[in-house]
Design an enzyme around this catalytic site. Structure first.
Site, mmCIF file in Angstrom:
data_model
loop_
_atom_site.group_PDB
_atom_site.id
_atom_site.type_symbol
_atom_site.label_atom_id
_atom_site.label_comp_id
_atom_site.label_asym_id
_atom_site.label_seq_id
_atom_site.Cartn_x
_atom_site.Cartn_y
_atom_site.Cartn_z
ATOM 1 N N ASP A 31 24.498 54.239 20.376
ATOM 2 C CA ASP A 31 25.933 53.995 20.172
ATOM 3 C C ASP A 31 26.552 53.434 21.454
ATOM 4 O OD1 ASP A 31 28.429 53.900 19.008
ATOM 5 O OD2 ASP A 31 28.597 56.055 18.660
ATOM 6 N N GLU A 72 30.447 60.323 14.980
ATOM 7 C CA GLU A 72 29.604 59.996 16.140
ATOM 8 C C GLU A 72 29.209 61.272 16.886
ATOM 9 O OE1 GLU A 72 31.420 55.539 16.996
ATOM 10 O OE2 GLU A 72 32.229 57.219 18.110
HETATM 11 C C1 5RP Z 1 33.767 53.738 17.971
HETATM 12 C C2 5RP Z 1 33.249 53.918 19.342
HETATM 13 C C3 5RP Z 1 32.641 52.732 20.001
HETATM 14 O O1 5RP Z 1 31.379 53.084 20.466
HETATM 15 C C4 5RP Z 1 33.480 52.317 21.155
HETATM 16 O O2 5RP Z 1 34.798 52.082 20.692
HETATM 17 C C5 5RP Z 1 32.939 51.066 21.837
HETATM 18 O O3 5RP Z 1 33.106 49.967 21.016
HETATM 19 P P1 5RP Z 1 32.736 48.497 21.489
HETATM 20 O O4 5RP Z 1 31.239 48.455 21.581
HETATM 21 O O5 5RP Z 1 33.302 47.612 20.411
HETATM 22 O O6 5RP Z 1 33.406 48.257 22.811
HETATM 23 O O7 5RP Z 1 33.313 54.960 19.931
HETATM 24 O O8 5RP Z 1 34.411 54.879 17.489
#
Ligand code: 5RP
Length: 218
Positions: free
Chosen positions: A81, A103
């Site tokens: 993630d 998450e």
């Molecule tokens: C979603 C998240 C994402 O991991 C976080 O917002 C990062 O996103 P991006 O890769 O678009 O910068 O926590 O809930």
């Protein structure tokens, strides 16, 4: 500067953690989108995937991957993630995409959490990015008042419902030198479902992509 190349570099480096027969947890966001786009390269190794959001589930289905519920998969060997902020101690702020609760559940159920970021996410102290807090709808004003007491400035994320049917308060103006403590304190407020500090269970590995390569922090 475009973060496209760094995001792709971090996302593709995460493929190295996938072993034959794994069911992989997959997060949400633009960096994870690059990871999903790269998954066909290792598709033969993956027995299934568990999605952290409805949006991710849809993208995984488009890749013809077997999407499982966490109930069916049981604990996972690997979760990949992104993050909105990350420290070199591997504490994170997450939830910019509003998927923080699922998450957090998948991270908790995973043996290894590999977090993929570009350098713009790296900070010394968490808190410049507004901290997302998921709340049940009837508790939003009560929780907001409690958050003001810990010096935050909560703002309701307008026009947004989470996949769980809840609301998000984004808390500005926080300085978070002790993320484990603040994560626990916010969790104690009645009506809070989850908050976006991932410190009690932070990432096991941070992959920071850049124009010139990927730094691994563990
Ligand atoms: C979603 C998240 C994402 O991991 C976080 O917002 C990062 O996103 P991006 O890769 O678009 O910068 O926590 O809930």
């Amino acid at each position: 500067m475009s973060q496209d190349k760094p995001k792709i570099a971090a996302a593709e480096a995460a493929l190295d953690f996938i072993e034959t027969g794994m069911v992989v947890g997959v997060g949400t966001g633009s960096t994870v989108d690059r990871f999903i786009a790269a998954l066909p390269k290792v598709k033969g190794k993956i027995d299934g995937v568990v999605a952290s959001s409805n949006a991710t589930e849809e993208k995984l289905r488009q890749q013809n991957l077997t999407v499982m519920t966490l109930d069916r998969s049981g604990d996972l060997p690997l979760y990949v993630d992104g993050a909105d902020e990350a420290t070199r101690h591997r504490s994170l702020i997450k939830g910019g995409g509003g998927a923080l609760t699922r998450e957090k559940v998948i991270a908790a159920a995973s043996e290894k959490f590999v977090c993929i970021v570009d350098p713009s996410k790296m900070v010394d102290v968490l808190g410049a990015y507004p901290l997302p807090v998921e709340v049940i709808p009837m508790a939003k004003s009560y929780v907001a008042r409690q958050l003001v007491k810990i010096w935050g400035q909560p703002m309701l994320r307008q026009g947004f419902d989470t996949d769980n049917g809840n609301l998000i308060l984004d808390v500005r103006n926080l300085d978070i030198p002790d993320p484990v403590k603040l994560e626990q304190s916010i969790n104690q407020i009645a009506g809070v479902v989850a908050n976006g500090i991932f410190a009690r269970r932070g990432a096991d590995m941070l992959l920071v992509g850049s124009e010139s390569g990927v730094e691994s922090i563990s």
